[in-house]
Design a protein around this motif. Structure first.
Motif, PDB file in Angstrom:
ATOM      1  N   HIS A  99      48.381  37.988  39.695  1.00 35.64           N
ATOM      2  CA  HIS A  99      48.032  39.408  39.764  1.00 35.64           C
ATOM      3  C   HIS A  99      46.554  39.606  39.436  1.00 35.64           C
ATOM      4  O   HIS A  99      45.850  40.361  40.106  1.00 35.64           O
ATOM      5  CB  HIS A  99      48.910  40.204  38.788  1.00 35.64           C
ATOM      6  CG  HIS A  99      48.814  41.683  38.981  1.00 35.64           C
ATOM      7  ND1 HIS A  99      49.302  42.324  40.093  1.00 35.64           N
ATOM      8  CD2 HIS A  99      48.253  42.652  38.215  1.00 35.64           C
ATOM      9  CE1 HIS A  99      49.061  43.621  40.002  1.00 35.64           C
ATOM     10  NE2 HIS A  99      48.436  43.840  38.876  1.00 35.64           N
ATOM     11  N   ALA A 100      46.071  38.887  38.401  1.00 37.50           N
ATOM     12  CA  ALA A 100      44.656  39.007  38.022  1.00 37.50           C
ATOM     13  C   ALA A 100      43.752  38.467  39.135  1.00 37.50           C
ATOM     14  O   ALA A 100      42.733  39.075  39.468  1.00 37.50           O
ATOM     15  CB  ALA A 100      44.411  38.258  36.711  1.00 37.50           C
TER      16      ALA A 100
ATOM     17  N   THR B 273      44.192  38.489  42.239  1.00 38.34           N
ATOM     18  CA  THR B 273      44.167  39.314  43.460  1.00 38.34           C
ATOM     19  C   THR B 273      43.697  40.745  43.168  1.00 38.34           C
ATOM     20  O   THR B 273      43.816  41.614  44.033  1.00 38.34           O
ATOM     21  CB  THR B 273      45.566  39.351  44.118  1.00 38.34           C
ATOM     22  OG1 THR B 273      46.518  39.742  43.115  1.00 38.34           O
ATOM     23  CG2 THR B 273      45.962  38.004  44.688  1.00 38.34           C
ATOM     24  N   ALA B 274      43.130  40.952  41.983  1.00 34.61           N
ATOM     25  CA  ALA B 274      42.666  42.306  41.630  1.00 34.61           C
ATOM     26  C   ALA B 274      41.604  42.784  42.620  1.00 34.61           C
ATOM     27  O   ALA B 274      41.551  43.969  42.966  1.00 34.61           O
ATOM     28  CB  ALA B 274      42.106  42.306  40.206  1.00 34.61           C
ATOM     29  N   TRP B 275      40.784  41.850  43.128  1.00 35.22           N
ATOM     30  CA  TRP B 275      39.704  42.254  44.040  1.00 35.22           C
ATOM     31  C   TRP B 275      40.258  42.888  45.319  1.00 35.22           C
ATOM     32  O   TRP B 275      39.628  43.776  45.893  1.00 35.22           O
ATOM     33  CB  TRP B 275      38.808  41.049  44.364  1.00 35.22           C
ATOM     34  CG  TRP B 275      39.492  39.983  45.191  1.00 35.22           C
ATOM     35  CD1 TRP B 275      40.237  38.940  44.729  1.00 35.22           C
ATOM     36  CD2 TRP B 275      39.504  39.884  46.615  1.00 35.22           C
ATOM     37  NE1 TRP B 275      40.714  38.182  45.770  1.00 35.22           N
ATOM     38  CE2 TRP B 275      40.265  38.741  46.941  1.00 35.22           C
ATOM     39  CE3 TRP B 275      38.935  40.627  47.649  1.00 35.22           C
ATOM     40  CZ2 TRP B 275      40.485  38.339  48.256  1.00 35.22           C
ATOM     41  CZ3 TRP B 275      39.149  40.227  48.956  1.00 35.22           C
ATOM     42  CH2 TRP B 275      39.917  39.109  49.263  1.00 35.22           C
ATOM     43  N   VAL B 276      41.460  42.470  45.734  1.00 42.42           N
ATOM     44  CA  VAL B 276      42.044  43.047  46.955  1.00 42.42           C
ATOM     45  C   VAL B 276      42.390  44.519  46.688  1.00 42.42           C
ATOM     46  O   VAL B 276      42.071  45.406  47.491  1.00 42.42           O
ATOM     47  CB  VAL B 276      43.302  42.258  47.390  1.00 42.42           C
ATOM     48  CG1 VAL B 276      43.932  42.914  48.631  1.00 42.42           C
ATOM     49  CG2 VAL B 276      42.976  40.815  47.643  1.00 42.42           C
ATOM     50  N   ARG B 277      43.026  44.766  45.555  1.00 46.78           N
ATOM     51  CA  ARG B 277      43.407  46.139  45.226  1.00 46.78           C
ATOM     52  C   ARG B 277      42.161  47.019  45.045  1.00 46.78           C
ATOM     53  O   ARG B 277      42.124  48.157  45.490  1.00 46.78           O
ATOM     54  CB  ARG B 277      44.276  46.160  43.951  1.00 46.78           C
ATOM     55  CG  ARG B 277      45.651  45.529  44.148  1.00 46.78           C
ATOM     56  CD  ARG B 277      46.524  45.640  42.933  1.00 46.78           C
ATOM     57  NE  ARG B 277      46.039  44.871  41.791  1.00 46.78           N
ATOM     58  CZ  ARG B 277      46.199  43.556  41.646  1.00 46.78           C
ATOM     59  NH1 ARG B 277      46.860  42.876  42.553  1.00 46.78           N
ATOM     60  NH2 ARG B 277      45.733  42.911  40.588  1.00 46.78           N
ATOM     61  N   GLU B 278      41.147  46.423  44.396  1.00 46.33           N
ATOM     62  CA  GLU B 278      39.908  47.203  44.181  1.00 46.33           C
ATOM     63  C   GLU B 278      39.239  47.525  45.510  1.00 46.33           C
ATOM     64  O   GLU B 278      38.763  48.638  45.742  1.00 46.33           O
ATOM     65  CB  GLU B 278      38.953  46.420  43.277  1.00 46.33           C
ATOM     66  CG  GLU B 278      39.411  46.441  41.814  1.00 46.33           C
ATOM     67  CD  GLU B 278      38.773  45.329  40.986  1.00 46.33           C
ATOM     68  OE1 GLU B 278      37.796  44.715  41.451  1.00 46.33           O
ATOM     69  OE2 GLU B 278      39.275  45.074  39.871  1.00 46.33           O
TER      70      GLU B 278
END
Ligand code: FE2
Ligand code: FE2
Length: 315
Positions: free
Chosen positions: A301-302, A304-309
């Protein structure tokens, strides 16, 4: 009493407040469906939310297990299948977190934070390690089938409309997973002595967790039964599962790892009494692989944070 959507939109109970639990339960007993925007007793909202959150967490943790095996799957066809299966499971989690969040108890980020911090639960079968490729086959054959049976039982009589609608898709896709598990098992069963032995060893590891997935016998006052979320008692589902899988596995030449297994002419296949302490420990995140699995999920999850951002910035 109106029970269908058409009847409901024409009048009560849309817009009605349930100040009386007996009236609410009579509505459910008559086949009434609760929608996210409807009034519902707080106890119902909380129990149903917890149940869906547990289901969502389990789909996510199951999907990550499938993902781990994509690079190790033998051959392009199986890699494609495991890629698709991973996508299915993460998709199930996605749908369920949406339905759970709409119940207004917790947002999706709060649910994920709780999962990664070990504050919430996920199904027992995802607390064990898949040691060999045969374990992945045992998971597809035994665990997807157990998940299919328990989810289908919820779908058949689910009083919470948004959950029932996503379950329709989830159950259909779990049916594919189960069939694929059968196909992979038959290959091993017809394969070499080594392949046969590999699956027997995997069966020895996964039989009990799969049987325990249905949970201990249902209590007579289980609110999820009374409120038409579960349609069958845990022990009924477990017994039906045992009736199906004992003869199938024996037919393929495998041994069920249960010395107390016996056949009764009236009751059918009966397994040994289950020691539920293992399940209880597992559900407290104290299973053999719980810590690694939760840490891996939190790490993913950490990472892939850049995808959500990026998506949020684009929106
Ligand atoms: Fe799933
Ligand atoms: Fe599945």
């Amino acid at each position: 009493m109106p029970t269908t959507l058409a009847e409901r939109t024409a009048g009560p109970p849309v817009g009605r407040t349930w100040d009386d639990m007996d009236a609410f339960e009579a509505f459910l007993d008559a086949g009434g469906i609760v929608e996210a925007h409807d009034d519902m007793p707080e106890a119902y909202r909380l129990e149903v939310f917890r149940f869906i959150e547990l289901h969502a967490n389990s789909e996510l943790m199951g999907g990550l297990t499938e993902r781990d095996w994509i690079p190790k799957a033998p051959g392009l066809r199986l890699k494609q299948i495991f890629l698709a299966k991973t996508q299915d499971e993460i998709g199930h989690a996605h749908l369920l977190y949406m339905v759970a969040a709409d119940m207004g108890k917790k947002s999706r980020p709060e649910m994920l934070d709780d999962l990664f911090a070990g504050r919430t639960r996920f199904h027992n079968v995802f607390h064990y390690q898949a040691v060999t490729w045969a374990d992945q086959i045992a998971i597809a054959y035994l665990v997807d089938a157990a998940a299919f049976a328990s989810q289908r039982a919820v779908f058949q009589n689910c009083s919470y409309g948004p959950y029932k609608r996503v379950l329709k898709r989830i159950v259909a896709e779990e049916g594919f997973h189960m069939r694929h598990g059968e196909e992979m098992l038959m290959r091993l069963a017809e394969g070499s002595e080594i392949q046969h032995r590999m699956f027997q060893e995997a069966l020895d590891r996964w039989w009990m967790p799969a049987v325990q997935l249905f949970g201990p016998d249902s209590s007579d006052d289980d609110p999820l039964m009374r409120w038409h979320i579960k349609s069958q008692r845990n022990e009924t589902l477990r017994h039906a599962y045992v009736q199906k899988y004992v003869p199938l596995l024996q037919g393929y030449g495998f041994t069920i790892p249960d010395e107390g297994l016996r056949h009764d002419p009236d009751a059918g296949w009966l397994i040994s009494d289950i020691d539920w302490s293992e399940l209880r420990a597992t559900m407290r995140n104290g299973g053999p692989d719980s810590r690694r699995r939760i840490a891996t999920a939190a790490g993913s999850h950490a990472d892939t944070a850049w995808v959500r951002e990026a998506l949020e910035a684009a929106a």
